[in-house]
Design an enzyme around this catalytic site. Structure first.
Site, PDB file in Angstrom:
ATOM      1  NE  ARG A   1      41.383  48.430  50.145  1.00  0.00           N
ATOM      2  CZ  ARG A   1      40.576  48.810  49.173  1.00  0.00           C
ATOM      3  NH1 ARG A   1      41.041  48.944  47.942  1.00  0.00           N
ATOM      4  NH2 ARG A   1      39.306  49.062  49.406  1.00  0.00           N
TER       5      ARG A   1
ATOM      6  CG  LEU B   1      49.944  58.142  44.772  1.00  0.00           C
ATOM      7  CD1 LEU B   1      49.759  59.598  45.208  1.00  0.00           C
ATOM      8  CD2 LEU B   1      51.346  57.669  45.136  1.00  0.00           C
ATOM      9  N   GLY B   2      46.150  56.741  42.919  1.00  0.00           N
ATOM     10  CA  GLY B   2      45.941  56.199  41.587  1.00  0.00           C
ATOM     11  C   GLY B   2      46.366  57.202  40.531  1.00  0.00           C
ATOM     12  NE  ARG B   3      44.601  54.802  34.648  1.00  0.00           N
ATOM     13  CZ  ARG B   3      43.862  53.759  34.996  1.00  0.00           C
ATOM     14  NH1 ARG B   3      42.984  53.879  35.983  1.00  0.00           N
ATOM     15  NH2 ARG B   3      43.979  52.605  34.374  1.00  0.00           N
ATOM     16  CB  ILE B   4      43.005  61.363  39.830  1.00  0.00           C
ATOM     17  CG1 ILE B   4      42.168  61.001  38.599  1.00  0.00           C
ATOM     18  CG2 ILE B   4      42.717  62.802  40.249  1.00  0.00           C
ATOM     19  CD1 ILE B   4      40.667  60.956  38.861  1.00  0.00           C
TER      20      ILE B   4
ATOM     21  CG  ASP C   1      33.653  68.547  42.674  1.00  0.00           C
ATOM     22  OD1 ASP C   1      32.910  69.510  42.382  1.00  0.00           O
ATOM     23  OD2 ASP C   1      33.944  67.649  41.855  1.00  0.00           O
TER      24      ASP C   1
ATOM     25  CD  GLU D   1      27.680  64.191  44.229  1.00  0.00           C
ATOM     26  OE1 GLU D   1      27.443  63.965  43.012  1.00  0.00           O
ATOM     27  OE2 GLU D   1      28.831  64.221  44.682  1.00  0.00           O
TER      28      GLU D   1
ATOM     29  CG  HIS E   1      30.263  65.399  41.134  1.00  0.00           C
ATOM     30  ND1 HIS E   1      29.720  64.209  41.535  1.00  0.00           N
ATOM     31  CD2 HIS E   1      31.448  65.085  40.543  1.00  0.00           C
ATOM     32  CE1 HIS E   1      30.528  63.212  41.205  1.00  0.00           C
ATOM     33  NE2 HIS E   1      31.588  63.731  40.600  1.00  0.00           N
TER      34      HIS E   1
ATOM     35  NE  ARG F   1      31.763  58.543  42.211  1.00  0.00           N
ATOM     36  CZ  ARG F   1      32.330  59.184  41.197  1.00  0.00           C
ATOM     37  NH1 ARG F   1      32.976  60.322  41.423  1.00  0.00           N
ATOM     38  NH2 ARG F   1      32.247  58.721  39.977  1.00  0.00           N
TER      39      ARG F   1
END
Length: 319
Positions: free
Chosen positions: A177, A154-157, A258, A263, A281, A234
């Site tokens: 965490r 639950l960071g910025r994105i 994605d 990759e 991606h 990722r």
């Protein structure tokens, strides 16, 4: 503003506008143009003070060691898992990256992938193009509105994505965490418990050694045969072999991906499955976002060489 006395090494290809602006303002050299990149670095590496690299390539410890005069790395992207931050910190190299400017597009794509895999949009497109509709109707999909949503990270994105889905009336919980202060969504300390609870598990956590195979066979089993997995973070975060088996055996309902572990190589087993949406991606791949990322790359370089200030400094480990 020109800083032609600063020699910048560019790794890989970047937006044409960014490449031209770098060439206009700095003395810039593209490593991709060299027939023998390693030989070029051995002979000329000491002359470069700056490095521009896309996040999918990063900057290994060996690359940094080949540039002994390197003072700053400007990373095109928010992902830092391919960039050896410990090496940069030990050498006193500043690292800039491009947070915030891609939050909206990545969150938008996560919503799109969730809808695509649940409503079988891409699969039904193939159905129509193959001329199969006259022979019978297409099967049922899964309703998204009102379904339970679990977010990994639950960071910025992640927060941007959680706000996006408010219009779908989805109960939301997240795993991280530590609980994030000041947010309206419930923190679930156990990823297994979150997977067991939710209908859609959307992965938006940072990559790197600390999250490698965070989503493993146990998590997939907890998600269950009616649960969907979406990954816009990722590829390393998910145990891809375990995911393939879970999809093949029907232990989860489907996946929207994605990103991948190796990759641009996507396992043939994934491509053979109809209940998987596969994207190359492209989460930040819009004209607006890539322009904003390019401007941040430039701002980081300009600021550093002007007064040592990075507009967006990456968090470096403390030695």
């Amino acid at each position: 503003m020109t800083m032609k006395h600063q020699r910048i090494l560019q790794i890989g290809r970047l937006l044409p506008w960014l490449e031209q602006t770098l060439a206009d303002e700095f003395t810039m050299h593209r490593l991709v143009d060299e027939v023998d990149p390693d030989g070029f670095l051995r002979e000329h590496g000491a002359g470069f003070t700056g490095l521009v690299t896309p996040s999918w390539f990063g900057a290994s410890a060996d690359l940094q060691a080949s540039l002994p005069s390197l003072r700053v790395i400007s990373n095109f992207g928010v992902g830092l898992d391919k960039l050896d931050l410990a090496s940069a910190a030990a050498k006193g190299i500043a690292v800039g990256y491009t947070p915030d400017v891609l939050n909206d597009c990545v969150a938008d794509l996560a919503v799109g992938l969730m809808l695509d895999v649940a409503r079988r949009s891409v699969e039904s497109d193939r159905f129509v193009r193959a001329g199969r509709w006259p022979s019978g109707g297409f099967g049922l999909g899964r309703q998204v509105s009102g379904a339970r949503l679990g977010i990994v990270g639950l960071g910025r994105i992640g927060q941007t994505f959680a706000r996006r889905v408010a219009g779908f009336d989805m109960p939301v919980r997240y795993h991280a965490r530590h609980a994030v202060p000041g947010v309206a969504w419930d923190h679930e300390p156990s990823l297994i418990a979150l997977a067991r609870w939710c209908d859609f598990l959307v992965v938006i956590v940072s990559g790197g050694a600390g999250t490698r195979h965070l989503v493993n066979d146990d998590v997939l089993n907890a998600l269950g045969p009616r649960g969907f997995l979406v990954n816009v973070s990722r590829g390393s975060v998910i145990d891809e072999a375990a995911l393939v088996k879970a999809l093949q055996e029907g232990r989860i309902a489907g996946a929207g991906l994605d990103v991948y572990e190796d990759e641009p190589n996507v396992p043939a087993a994934l491509m053979a499955l109809d209940n998987v949406v596969l994207l190359p991606h492209i989460a930040s791949n819009t004209e607006e976002t890539r322009r904003a990322m390019a401007e941040r790359v430039l701002a980081n370089l300009r600021g550093f060489f002007k007064d040592g200030h990075l507009l967006s400094a990456a968090p470096l480990p403390v030695h």
